[in-house]
Design a protein around this motif. Structure first.
Motif, mmCIF file in Angstrom:
data_model
loop_
_atom_site.group_PDB
_atom_site.id
_atom_site.type_symbol
_atom_site.label_atom_id
_atom_site.label_comp_id
_atom_site.label_asym_id
_atom_site.label_seq_id
_atom_site.Cartn_x
_atom_site.Cartn_y
_atom_site.Cartn_z
ATOM 1 N N LEU A 231 100.894 -25.730 19.244
ATOM 2 C CA LEU A 231 100.866 -25.115 20.564
ATOM 3 C C LEU A 231 99.643 -25.550 21.363
ATOM 4 N N VAL A 232 98.495 -25.640 20.715
ATOM 5 C CA VAL A 232 97.294 -26.116 21.407
ATOM 6 C C VAL A 232 97.506 -27.541 21.907
ATOM 7 N N ASP A 233 98.115 -28.381 21.090
ATOM 8 C CA ASP A 233 98.373 -29.765 21.500
ATOM 9 C C ASP A 233 99.327 -29.833 22.686
ATOM 10 N N ALA A 234 100.130 -28.781 22.882
ATOM 11 C CA ALA A 234 101.061 -28.727 24.012
ATOM 12 C C ALA A 234 100.398 -28.131 25.262
ATOM 13 N N GLY A 235 99.102 -27.847 25.201
ATOM 14 C CA GLY A 235 98.391 -27.332 26.365
ATOM 15 C C GLY A 235 98.394 -25.828 26.489
ATOM 16 N N ILE A 236 98.726 -25.132 25.410
ATOM 17 C CA ILE A 236 98.808 -23.671 25.420
ATOM 18 C C ILE A 236 97.527 -23.079 24.832
ATOM 19 N N GLN A 237 97.076 -21.969 25.414
ATOM 20 C CA GLN A 237 95.929 -21.246 24.882
ATOM 21 C C GLN A 237 96.410 -20.341 23.749
ATOM 22 N N VAL A 238 95.849 -20.507 22.584
ATOM 23 C CA VAL A 238 96.301 -19.773 21.404
ATOM 24 C C VAL A 238 95.224 -18.795 20.945
ATOM 25 N N VAL A 239 95.651 -17.557 20.709
ATOM 26 C CA VAL A 239 94.831 -16.559 20.026
ATOM 27 C C VAL A 239 95.517 -16.282 18.696
ATOM 28 N N GLY A 240 94.833 -16.551 17.600
ATOM 29 C CA GLY A 240 95.404 -16.325 16.280
ATOM 30 C C GLY A 240 94.747 -15.142 15.607
ATOM 31 N N ILE A 241 95.544 -14.370 14.863
ATOM 32 C CA ILE A 241 94.996 -13.268 14.079
ATOM 33 C C ILE A 241 95.525 -13.359 12.657
ATOM 34 N N ASP A 242 94.691 -12.968 11.701
ATOM 35 C CA ASP A 242 95.097 -12.957 10.304
ATOM 36 C C ASP A 242 94.194 -11.976 9.571
ATOM 37 N N ILE A 243 94.747 -11.300 8.554
ATOM 38 C CA ILE A 243 93.943 -10.339 7.799
ATOM 39 C C ILE A 243 93.129 -11.008 6.699
ATOM 40 N N SER A 244 93.384 -12.284 6.420
ATOM 41 C CA SER A 244 92.687 -13.003 5.360
ATOM 42 C C SER A 244 91.502 -13.777 5.932
ATOM 43 N N PRO A 245 90.257 -13.436 5.557
ATOM 44 C CA PRO A 245 89.101 -14.199 6.046
ATOM 45 C C PRO A 245 89.181 -15.681 5.683
ATOM 46 N N ALA A 246 89.740 -16.005 4.510
ATOM 47 C CA ALA A 246 89.853 -17.411 4.118
ATOM 48 C C ALA A 246 90.821 -18.151 5.040
ATOM 49 N N MET A 247 91.937 -17.507 5.397
ATOM 50 C CA MET A 247 92.875 -18.124 6.342
ATOM 51 C C MET A 247 92.241 -18.282 7.715
ATOM 52 N N VAL A 248 91.474 -17.291 8.152
ATOM 53 C CA VAL A 248 90.795 -17.378 9.445
ATOM 54 C C VAL A 248 89.838 -18.563 9.462
ATOM 55 N N ALA B 108 110.850 -24.291 16.225
ATOM 56 C CA ALA B 108 110.657 -23.043 16.965
ATOM 57 C C ALA B 108 109.431 -23.139 17.878
ATOM 58 N N GLY B 109 108.352 -23.715 17.371
ATOM 59 C CA GLY B 109 107.163 -23.894 18.204
ATOM 60 C C GLY B 109 107.434 -24.799 19.385
ATOM 61 N N MET B 110 108.216 -25.848 19.167
ATOM 62 C CA MET B 110 108.568 -26.753 20.261
ATOM 63 C C MET B 110 109.421 -26.031 21.307
ATOM 64 N N TRP B 111 110.363 -25.218 20.831
ATOM 65 C CA TRP B 111 111.222 -24.441 21.738
ATOM 66 C C TRP B 111 110.372 -23.555 22.636
ATOM 67 N N LEU B 112 109.384 -22.897 22.059
ATOM 68 C CA LEU B 112 108.528 -22.015 22.843
ATOM 69 C C LEU B 112 107.675 -22.807 23.824
ATOM 70 N N ALA B 113 107.067 -23.887 23.353
ATOM 71 C CA ALA B 113 106.194 -24.686 24.215
ATOM 72 C C ALA B 113 106.945 -25.232 25.429
ATOM 73 N N GLU B 114 108.215 -25.586 25.229
ATOM 74 C CA GLU B 114 109.007 -26.136 26.331
ATOM 75 C C GLU B 114 109.300 -25.108 27.414
ATOM 76 N N ARG B 115 109.174 -23.829 27.089
ATOM 77 C CA ARG B 115 109.492 -22.764 28.047
ATOM 78 C C ARG B 115 108.260 -22.144 28.695
ATOM 79 N N LEU B 116 107.096 -22.607 28.312
ATOM 80 C CA LEU B 116 105.860 -22.057 28.858
ATOM 81 C C LEU B 116 105.104 -23.110 29.655
ATOM 82 N N ASP B 117 104.415 -22.654 30.676
ATOM 83 C CA ASP B 117 103.581 -23.554 31.463
ATOM 84 C C ASP B 117 102.307 -23.893 30.703
ATOM 85 N N SER B 118 101.729 -25.039 31.027
ATOM 86 C CA SER B 118 100.438 -25.395 30.462
ATOM 87 C C SER B 118 99.420 -24.313 30.812
ATOM 88 N N GLY B 119 98.629 -23.909 29.843
ATOM 89 C CA GLY B 119 97.653 -22.844 30.070
ATOM 90 C C GLY B 119 98.167 -21.463 29.743
#
Length: 231
Positions: free
Chosen positions: A78-95, A49-60
C-alpha cells in the motif's frame, strides 16, 4: 443498505476478554516472526486484495492495517501505491519487524479494541481478528466502523472454521482462535454496519509441514453511515 441480522452464534451475556487476556497472545507472535513469514510467504490472494483496495483509493489516502505483522506484503504494497499506512499490532516483535520493513508507515503497538484514531479511508484486517473471541470480533468491527469514514472500505480475511476462542496448535504453538463459516462471517460484518461487496474463498496450503491446509475467506465491504452502537 443491507438489513443487519444478529449473529445467533454470539452469546450477548458473555463477558468480553480483558486487555490482559488479549495481550497474552502477543508473546506467541513475538516468538513466531520468522516461522510465520516462512509458512505464509506466498499470499497471492492477500496481494490481490491489497491491489483491489489501492486501485479504489486516491494517492495519499489513509489506510489502517490491523494486525500488520511484519508489514509484508500489505503495508509495503500500500505504501508503494502512494497510500499513507497506519499499522497496529499487539506483538512488539511484529511492530519492530514492520517498522524496519516499511519505515514510511506509522506502526503502533496497539490492540484494535483500544483504537481511538479515526478518519481512515479504508482498513484491512488480514488474519488478525481470528485471534479474538467472537464477542470481541464484533466489538473490533464496531471500532473499525467508527474509525473508517462513511463510504470507506474494509477488507478482512479469516480461516473458515466454526470456532470460538478455541485452543489449537499453530506452528506447534498453543494459541486460541475463532472462526466462522462463510455465511456467518458475512452476517457479523453486516451487523457491524458494513455492506458486503464480495467474498472470495481460497484453499491455501502453507509452506511448512507444521501448518495445516486451510480454507481462507476474504470479505470485501464498505462502511455504511454510522447509526449507533451495533453491539
Amino acid at each position: 443498505m443491507v438489513e443487519r441480522q444478529p449473529d445467533p452464534s454470539l452469546d450477548p451475556g458473555r463477558a468480553p476478554t480483558t486487555a490482559r487476556q488479549r495481550a497474552s497472545q502477543a508473546p506467541v507472535f513475538d516468538q513466531l516472526v520468522q516461522r510465520y513469514e516462512t509458512a505464509y510467504r506466498d499470499r497471492p490472494e492477500q496481494v490481490r486484495a491489497g491491489m483491489w483496495l489501492a486501485e479504489r483509493l486516491d494517492s495519499g489516502a489513509r489506510v489502517l492495517d490491523v494486525g500488520c505483522g511484519t508489514g509484508v506484503p500489505t503495508a509495503r504494497q500500500l505504501v508503494d501505491a502512494g497510500i499513507q499506512v497506519v499499522g497496529i499490532d499487539i506483538s512488539p516483535a511484529m511492530v519492530s519487524a514492520a517498522s524496519a520493513a516499511v519505515p514510511e508507515a506509522i506502526i503502533h503497538n496497539c490492540d484494535v479494541l483500544d483504537l481511538t484514531e479515526s478518519g481512515f479511508d479504508g482498513a484491512v484486517a488480514f488474519f488478525s481478528l481470528l485471534m479474538l473471541p467472537r464477542t470481541d470480533i464484533l466489538r473490533a468491527l464496531s471500532v473499525l466502523h467508527k474509525a473508517i469514514q462513511p463510504g470507506g472500505y474494509l477488507l478482512i480475511s479469516m480461516v473458515e472454521a466454526d470456532l470460538d476462542d478455541t485452543p489449537v496448535k499453530f506452528l506447534d504453538t498453543d494459541v486460541r482462535v475463532s472462526g466462522y463459516q462463510r455465511d456467518a462471517l458475512c452476517r457479523v460484518v453486516e451487523q457491524a454496519g458494513f455492506a458486503i461487496l464480495d467474498m472470495r474463498v481460497v484453499d491455501n496450503t502453507p509452506a511448512i509441514a507444521q501448518a495445516e491446509p486451510e480454507t481462507q475467506l476474504y470479505v470485501y465491504s464498505r462502511c455504511s453511515p454510522y447509526d449507533g452502537d451495533s453491539q
